[in-house]
Design an enzyme around this catalytic site. Structure first.
Site, short mmCIF file in Angstrom:
data_model
loop_
_atom_site.label_atom_id
_atom_site.label_comp_id
_atom_site.label_asym_id
_atom_site.label_seq_id
_atom_site.Cartn_x
_atom_site.Cartn_y
_atom_site.Cartn_z
N HIS A 265 3.51 12.17 -1.46
CA HIS A 265 3.31 13.10 -0.54
C HIS A 265 3.80 14.60 -1.02
CE1 HIS A 265 8.13 13.62 -0.52
NE2 HIS A 265 8.21 12.49 -0.97
N GLU B 282 6.11 13.02 4.78
CA GLU B 282 6.81 11.83 4.40
C GLU B 282 8.35 12.35 4.64
OE1 GLU B 282 9.34 9.33 1.79
OE2 GLU B 282 9.13 11.42 1.95
N GLU B 283 8.81 13.39 4.34
CA GLU B 283 10.27 13.83 4.35
C GLU B 283 10.75 13.52 5.73
OE1 GLU B 283 11.96 13.64 2.12
OE2 GLU B 283 10.92 14.45 -0.11
N ASP C 242 6.15 7.32 -5.49
CA ASP C 242 7.33 8.33 -5.11
C ASP C 242 8.61 8.00 -5.97
OD1 ASP C 242 8.82 10.21 -3.59
OD2 ASP C 242 8.42 9.18 -1.28
#
Length: 346
Positions: free
Chosen positions: A70, A221-222, A242
């Site tokens: 991401h 994603e966050e 990640d």
């Protein structure tokens, strides 16, 4: 010449971290990734959420792999314009206010104007506030001092700044003599840089992958849902790349590739985890199997959204996650090698 040239990853990473991209405002960084990959002639498309999907054909087109990293980051938005011209903030992503106190930042207006500022606690001056060190670092007390001659809310609004404008943090990217990379947003732009260079390496080598593989550069994603859609029904394995979390009780270091066995979503697929460990052993990689207690990934988001896939998670070991992050060249190379050899595994 070593084909896993870490300087290529570092150069890509430096470019990416210097493009502000808090979740919800990622168009510029996605376009930068797109532009860098375009000369390779790969098939690319955007999803409606603004993420980028790159597809490389494989020998087996009935069963697919998907791999994701991401490009969105932590950040903030303007919540309130205060009467004294300061800005109060609301968080984007999960971090602690003390992790950004004193940080330089950039405010981007809806019209595209940019202003710099500094994130401070309101009671910063020890010469005025006796208990400055004891004040709670929270949404009430943390604010942005705008680098413009403003003393009230009207003057701030005249600049074009309004509630809902995005605020990004200065990454302060730096490479040290001992091979450390220090920067905000190594989560997860380090992994994006690895995937971009992996795609380039595969194209340059003119090697065909055993399975058609989709590379998703996700952009939410966050905030929990970057990689939970646009997964082709042929997808069997889904690997998120990640960061590996470092801290007390963790096996992961800044020098290894971390293979996640479990995070807050539960265990990752044991078969894929064993496969990744076997590849790491065969390639003599420095690796660690670890559990991240307060963590979720695009892979776990995909599972939660109901996709019938085998899911896994690997990544470079990154110290001080969601704060002043640091990793090492060795970790980037170990991760790159594991990803590359995984893609060619059957």
């Amino acid at each position: 010449m070593e084909k896993f040239n870490v300087q290529n990853v570092i150069d890509t990473l430096e470019e990416l971290v210097n493009i502000p991209s808090p979740s919800g405002n990622t168009e510029k960084v996605i376009a930068a990734v797109e532009n860098q990959l375009k000369p390779l002639g790969v098939k690319m498309q955007r999803n409606r959420k603004g993420g980028l999907i790159v597809t490389l054909p494989g020998e087996n087109d009935r069963e697919h792999k998907m791999i994701t990293a991401h490009v969105d980051t932590l950040g903030a938005m303007v919540k309130e314009i205060k009467s004294d011209g300061r800005l109060s903030l609301t968080m984007i992503g999960g971090f602690r206010w003390n992790a950004v106190e004193g940080e330089y930042c950039q405010i981007e207006t809806s019209e595209g104007k940019e202003y710099t500022g500094t994130i401070l606690i309101h009671q910063s001056s020890v010469h005025v506030y006796k208990n400055a060190g004891e004040i709670k670092r929270d949404e009430k007390n943390i604010e942005v001092r705008v680098d413009a001659p403003v003393t009230n809310a009207n003057e701030v609004r005249e600049l074009g700044i309004e509630v809902g404008d995005f605020v990004s943090f200065d990454p302060r990217f730096q490479v040290t003599d001992h091979g450390f990379v220090k920067s905000r947003h190594l989560d997860d732009k380090a992994s994006v840089a690895i995937l971009m260079n992996t795609i380039q390496l595969i194209i340059e080598e003119q090697r065909k992958l055993p399975y058609t593989t989709h590379f998703l550069i996700s952009n939410n994603e966050e905030i929990g849902y970057g990689g939970n859609s646009n997964i082709p029904p042929e997808t069997v394995e889904y690997l998120a790349v990640d960061m590996g979390a470092i801290g007390d009780g963790q096996a992961t270091t800044e020098y290894c590739v971390s293979i996640c066995a479990k995070d807050s979503s539960g265990p990752y697929h044991i078969g894929l985890r064993k496969k990744l460990v076997q590849i790491a052993k065969e390639q003599n990689l420095n690796y660690a199997v670890d559990i991240y207690p307060y963590y979720g990934s695009d892979a776990s988001a995909a599972i939660r959204s109901g996709h019938d896939i085998i899911h896994g998670l690997v990544g470079p070991g990154i110290d001080a996650s969601h704060a002043h992050e640091r990793t090492h060249f060795d970790s980037l190379v170990n991760t790159w090698k594991l990803v590359y050899h995984y893609l060619f595994s059957k």
